[in-house]
Design an enzyme around this catalytic site. Structure first.
Site, PDB file in Angstrom:
ATOM      1  N   HIS A  54       0.831  -1.051  -0.293  1.00 39.77           N
ATOM      2  CA  HIS A  54      -0.143   0.092   0.208  1.00 39.77           C
ATOM      3  C   HIS A  54       0.536   1.235  -0.024  1.00 39.77           C
ATOM      4  O   HIS A  54       0.400   2.209   0.415  1.00 39.77           O
ATOM      5  CB  HIS A  54      -0.512  -0.201   0.957  1.00 39.77           C
ATOM      6  CG  HIS A  54      -2.274  -1.008   0.418  1.00 39.77           C
ATOM      7  ND1 HIS A  54      -2.299  -1.956  -0.184  1.00 39.77           N
ATOM      8  CD2 HIS A  54      -3.791  -0.442   0.753  1.00 39.77           C
ATOM      9  CE1 HIS A  54      -3.475  -2.255   0.273  1.00 39.77           C
ATOM     10  NE2 HIS A  54      -4.680  -1.136   0.442  1.00 39.77           N
ATOM     11  N   ASP A  90      -5.986   5.158   9.753  1.00 44.47           N
ATOM     12  CA  ASP A  90      -7.107   4.809   9.695  1.00 44.47           C
ATOM     13  C   ASP A  90      -8.056   3.802   9.341  1.00 44.47           C
ATOM     14  O   ASP A  90      -9.537   3.265   8.855  1.00 44.47           O
ATOM     15  CB  ASP A  90      -7.767   6.044   8.913  1.00 44.47           C
ATOM     16  CG  ASP A  90      -7.749   7.405   8.982  1.00 44.47           C
ATOM     17  OD1 ASP A  90      -7.329   7.934  10.538  1.00 44.47           O
ATOM     18  OD2 ASP A  90      -7.145   8.448   8.721  1.00 44.47           O
ATOM     19  N   GLU A 136      -9.247  13.878  15.121  1.00 44.55           N
ATOM     20  CA  GLU A 136      -9.007  13.794  13.588  1.00 44.55           C
ATOM     21  C   GLU A 136     -10.159  15.443  13.045  1.00 44.55           C
ATOM     22  O   GLU A 136     -10.342  15.591  13.996  1.00 44.55           O
ATOM     23  CB  GLU A 136      -9.198  12.530  12.855  1.00 44.55           C
ATOM     24  CG  GLU A 136      -8.785  11.690  13.462  1.00 44.55           C
ATOM     25  CD  GLU A 136      -7.904  11.170  11.597  1.00 44.55           C
ATOM     26  OE1 GLU A 136      -8.145  10.763  10.694  1.00 44.55           O
ATOM     27  OE2 GLU A 136      -6.955   9.449  11.446  1.00 44.55           O
TER      28      GLU A 136
HETATM   29  C1  LIG Z   1      -5.819   2.984   1.456  1.00 39.44           C
HETATM   30  C2  LIG Z   1      -4.696   3.505   2.985  1.00 39.44           C
HETATM   31  C3  LIG Z   1      -5.139   4.274   3.797  1.00 39.44           C
HETATM   32  C4  LIG Z   1      -4.011   4.141   4.423  1.00 39.44           C
HETATM   33  N1  LIG Z   1      -4.094   5.374   5.973  1.00 39.44           N
HETATM   34  C5  LIG Z   1      -3.484   4.998   6.884  1.00 39.44           C
HETATM   35  C6  LIG Z   1      -3.402   5.931   7.793  1.00 39.44           C
HETATM   36  O1  LIG Z   1      -4.669   6.062   8.452  1.00 39.44           O
HETATM   37  N2  LIG Z   1      -1.993   5.952   8.958  1.00 39.44           N
HETATM   38  C7  LIG Z   1      -0.704   6.106   8.324  1.00 39.44           C
HETATM   39  O2  LIG Z   1      -0.192   5.985   9.145  1.00 39.44           O
HETATM   40  N3  LIG Z   1      -1.141   5.192   7.124  1.00 39.44           N
HETATM   41  C8  LIG Z   1      -1.791   5.074   6.309  1.00 39.44           C
HETATM   42  N4  LIG Z   1      -1.293   4.547   5.571  1.00 39.44           N
HETATM   43  C9  LIG Z   1      -0.290   4.615   4.374  1.00 39.44           C
HETATM   44  C10 LIG Z   1       0.855   3.126   4.737  1.00 39.44           C
HETATM   45  O3  LIG Z   1       0.511   2.522   6.208  1.00 39.44           O
HETATM   46  C11 LIG Z   1       1.815   2.446   4.373  1.00 39.44           C
HETATM   47  O4  LIG Z   1       1.310   2.939   2.702  1.00 39.44           O
HETATM   48  C12 LIG Z   1       2.668   2.022   4.898  1.00 39.44           C
HETATM   49  O5  LIG Z   1       3.865   1.955   4.028  1.00 39.44           O
HETATM   50  C13 LIG Z   1       1.741   0.118   4.947  1.00 39.44           C
HETATM   51  O6  LIG Z   1       1.386  -0.302   4.387  1.00 39.44           O
HETATM   52  P1  LIG Z   1       1.699  -1.556   3.856  1.00 39.44           P
HETATM   53  O7  LIG Z   1       1.421  -2.727   5.210  1.00 39.44           O
HETATM   54  O8  LIG Z   1       1.392  -2.192   2.308  1.00 39.44           O
HETATM   55  O9  LIG Z   1       3.185  -1.761   3.500  1.00 39.44           O
HETATM   56  P2  LIG Z   1       3.949  -1.858   2.416  1.00 39.44           P
HETATM   57  O10 LIG Z   1       3.332  -0.239   1.650  1.00 39.44           O
HETATM   58  O11 LIG Z   1       4.238  -2.636   1.894  1.00 39.44           O
HETATM   59  O12 LIG Z   1       5.522  -1.293   2.759  1.00 39.44           O
HETATM   60  C14 LIG Z   1       6.314  -0.195   2.954  1.00 39.44           C
HETATM   61  C15 LIG Z   1       7.200  -0.055   3.094  1.00 39.44           C
HETATM   62  O13 LIG Z   1       8.374  -1.187   4.313  1.00 39.44           O
HETATM   63  C16 LIG Z   1       8.793  -2.158   4.331  1.00 39.44           C
HETATM   64  N5  LIG Z   1       8.904  -2.858   5.419  1.00 39.44           N
HETATM   65  C17 LIG Z   1       6.991  -3.738   4.820  1.00 39.44           C
HETATM   66  N6  LIG Z   1       6.827  -4.633   5.751  1.00 39.44           N
HETATM   67  C18 LIG Z   1       7.941  -4.322   5.912  1.00 39.44           C
HETATM   68  C19 LIG Z   1       8.799  -5.244   7.598  1.00 39.44           C
HETATM   69  N7  LIG Z   1       8.013  -6.343   7.475  1.00 39.44           N
HETATM   70  N8  LIG Z   1       9.903  -4.958   7.820  1.00 39.44           N
HETATM   71  C20 LIG Z   1      10.870  -4.130   6.691  1.00 39.44           C
HETATM   72  N9  LIG Z   1      10.368  -3.736   6.160  1.00 39.44           N
HETATM   73  C21 LIG Z   1       8.455  -3.408   5.892  1.00 39.44           C
HETATM   74  C22 LIG Z   1       8.564  -1.766   2.842  1.00 39.44           C
HETATM   75  O14 LIG Z   1       9.573  -2.904   1.955  1.00 39.44           O
HETATM   76  C23 LIG Z   1       8.599  -0.869   1.794  1.00 39.44           C
HETATM   77  O15 LIG Z   1       9.258   0.439   1.661  1.00 39.44           O
HETATM   78  C24 LIG Z   1      -2.413   4.601   4.144  1.00 39.44           C
HETATM   79  C25 LIG Z   1      -2.529   3.694   3.276  1.00 39.44           C
HETATM   80  C26 LIG Z   1      -3.303   3.306   1.720  1.00 39.44           C
HETATM   81  C27 LIG Z   1      -3.621   2.910   0.782  1.00 39.44           C
END
Ligand SMILES: Cc1cc2nc3c(=O)[nH]c(=O)nc-3n(C[C@H](O)[C@H](O)[C@H](O)COP(=O)(O)OP(=O)(O)OC[C@H]3O[C@@H](n4cnc5c(N)ncnc54)[C@H](O)[C@@H]3O)c2cc1C
Length: 507
Positions: free
Chosen positions: A80, A142, A255
């Site tokens: 994400h 969120d 918020e």
């Molecule tokens: C619809 C939507 C709503 C969101 N709402 C919020 C919100 O309310 N608050 C907020 O803070 N953020 C929010 N986000 C952002 C979200 O926190 C980031 O996208 C975050 O990257 C988490 O997504 P993910 O788990 O898919 O991680 P990814 O996008 O898959 O990874 C993000 C980064 O972290 C690294 N990573 C992932 N897993 C690990 C691991 N286990 N160990 C080490 N590194 C790792 C990856 O290599 C990459 O660099 C939102 C995003 C979306 C799309």
């Protein structure tokens, strides 16, 4: 076994080029899925996707990848990210969703915690914790379709953060595999530099495989309230007063967002404010002469049933200077409240904007600059809205541990400004280039006006930009990289270091 696996996946001997295509030139669906993210703007094909079952499995992949000069490894949570941060061009993507165990444990101090695999979604933890044990983490995002490892690598911010801190302030222990392939269990007391480095560390110092998250009793019900302001100054004064109240005398969640002062725009106009289908926004109550944007304060109070919630809410709302009559209230269960974004997700999936590009911009900006930002960005560049929420609400620096890697503005109070664009795909919606150039214009204004700000989910391309982003903590960031991932193998999609530009040359 693993060497054979990787060689077969990569179909190469050490030093040869990677060819991710099968014999017929078709890209394997796993590789295609791991080559993009929610942002839909950046794409990069990995050479292999691996689904680890354990920390040892992750360690072995990293150790084997180190045998090749050019290979990198990216943990992918739920993909994400919005600017390619979880991609590994020509490298190995670890699909962390397979690390999905959840277990109730007692922490060192006797507190009840959840030990969760890094690939667990926050929504899964919510359902498991509340349904099975009546327990819940204290700090959320969120949207809950995000992984524990992914948000802990950034910060994890929502309306509880003003009081409980972001998610990175709510972890007791981590299991991490470093860029050397070493498995380490770390905490504030043991290997604390790695523990704090990984929190907000953008995946640079290790792959989180497990997190220990303290749990609190989940309240049964939530009073969820929105009220509307005609001026940013009025909104700001009230919301800052609210986040400064003692915990027992305030709301549990705070918020707010800016929205467009007109109807016919369900994503960011009047219709985006009422909670529930039966309430209606009475625009005749908006004072004449109000600007192009209005502001909505969103608060929630957790409560037991029949515990005088009406009286408490009345007392807390009475001093606020919102437009009387423009208040919206719902009584929902705790799980329903925390899952509130699911409805928006369904609507976005239905209208096509979930799968369109999302050039989002998230900024943390000092409270002393946010009114100027309102006048010179919100009310000018963004006066017509962005097709989605424009969050703007305060956070308190005191709730963030300075030992973590996350970069923050200098001030004690700063605001999260989140421009969460949900546009229909072009040509129904605007071309993505125009949205990206609007983001550039906003950042240009932030810089030229000298605001004290940091990007949340930074996506810089050059070293000087990263140096500026981390400021005085850049040296610590480089030192941590040299210590825990000296060959710069991890999370290449962040574009901070590369195998050709390892940390020692960056300091
Ligand atoms: C619809 C939507 C709503 C969101 N709402 C919020 C919100 O309310 N608050 C907020 O803070 N953020 C929010 N986000 C952002 C979200 O926190 C980031 O996208 C975050 O990257 C988490 O997504 P993910 O788990 O898919 O991680 P990814 O996008 O898959 O990874 C993000 C980064 O972290 C690294 N990573 C992932 N897993 C690990 C691991 N286990 N160990 C080490 N590194 C790792 C990856 O290599 C990459 O660099 C939102 C995003 C979306 C799309």
């Amino acid at each position: 076994m693993m060497i054979a696996y990787l060689d077969q996946q990569l179909r190469l001997a050490p030093g040869t080029d990677v060819d991710p295509c099968g014999a017929g030139g078709e890209i394997h669906p796993d590789l295609a899925a791991a080559s993009e993210d929610f942002g839909g703007v950046v794409r990069a094909l990995p050479a292999a996707v691996h689904r680890p079952r354990s920390a040892d499995d992750v360690a072995e992949v990293i150790r084997q990848a180190l045998r090749y000069d050019h290979l990198t490894v990216a943990a992918r949570g739920n993909g994400h990210s919005v600017a390619g941060q979880a991609l590994a061009p020509g490298g190995i993507v670890l699909d962390m969703r397979t690390m999905s165990r959840m277990e109730l444990v007692r922490g060192d101090g006797g507190q009840i915690c959840a030990d969760v695999g890094a690939g667990v979604l926050w929504g899964e933890l919510l359902e498991w914790g509340v349904a099975k044990h009546g327990l819940s983490p204290a700090s959320w995002t969120d949207y809950l379709g995000l992984t524990v490892g992914g948000t802990l690598s950034n910060a994890g911010i929502s309306g509880q953060a003003f009081q409980k801190g972001p998610q990175i302030s709510n972890v007791d222990e981590l299991e991490v595999v470093t860029g050397d392939g070493e498995r380490v269990v770390c905490s504030p007391k043991s290997r604390s530099d790695l523990f704090f480095g990984v929190l907000g560390g953008l995946g640079q110092f290790g792959v989180i495989t497990r997190a220990r998250i303290p749990l609190i009793p989940a309240p049964p019900m939530v009073r969820w309230i929105r009220v509307v302001y005609a001026s940013f100054e009025g909104y700001k004064a009230d919301v800052e007063w609210l986040v400064g109240r003692p915990e027992r005398e305030g709301f549990d969640y705070i918020e707010g967002f800016a929205f467009v002062n007109r109807g016919g725009d369900p994503a960011s106009g009047w219709e985006s404010v009422p909670i529930g289908p039966s309430s209606v926004f009475d625009a005749s109550l908006v004072p004449h002469g109000s600007g192009p944007l209005l502001y909505c304060l969103e608060v929630a109070l957790y409560h037991q049933l029949h515990d005088g919630v009406d009286k408490r809410v009345d007392e807390m709302l009475r001093p606020l200077k919102y437009i009387r009559g423009l208040e919206f209230t719902a009584e929902v269960s705790y799980v329903e409240f925390l899952s509130r974004v699911n409805l928006a997700e369904s609507a976005a999936r239905a209208n096509g904007s979930w799968h369109a590009p999302h050039p989002w911009l998230n900024i943390l900006i000092s409270a002393s600059d946010v009114s100027h930002f309102d006048r010179h960005v919100f009310q000018s560049v963004l006066k017509d809205g962005i097709g989605g929420p424009m969050l703007v609400y305060p956070l308190l620096r005191a709730k963030w541990d300075p030992r973590t890697s996350v970069a923050l503005p200098d001030s004690d109070v700063f605001f999260l400004v989140a421009l969460l664009r949900f546009n229909q795909p072009y040509p129904i919606g605007p071309p993505v280039e125009s949205l990206i150039s609007q983001n550039r214009e906003i950042l240009k204004r932030c810089k030229s006006n000298g605001y004290d700000f940091k990007l949340y989910f930074p996506n810089y391309k050059t070293e000087p930009e990263w140096v500026r982003h981390f400021g005085q903590d850049w040296a610590r960031f480089v030192d941590r990289k040299a210590m825990y991932d000296p060959r710069a193998i991890l999370s290449p999609g962040q574009n901070i270091f590369s195998r050709a530009r390892p940390p020692s040359s960056g300091s």
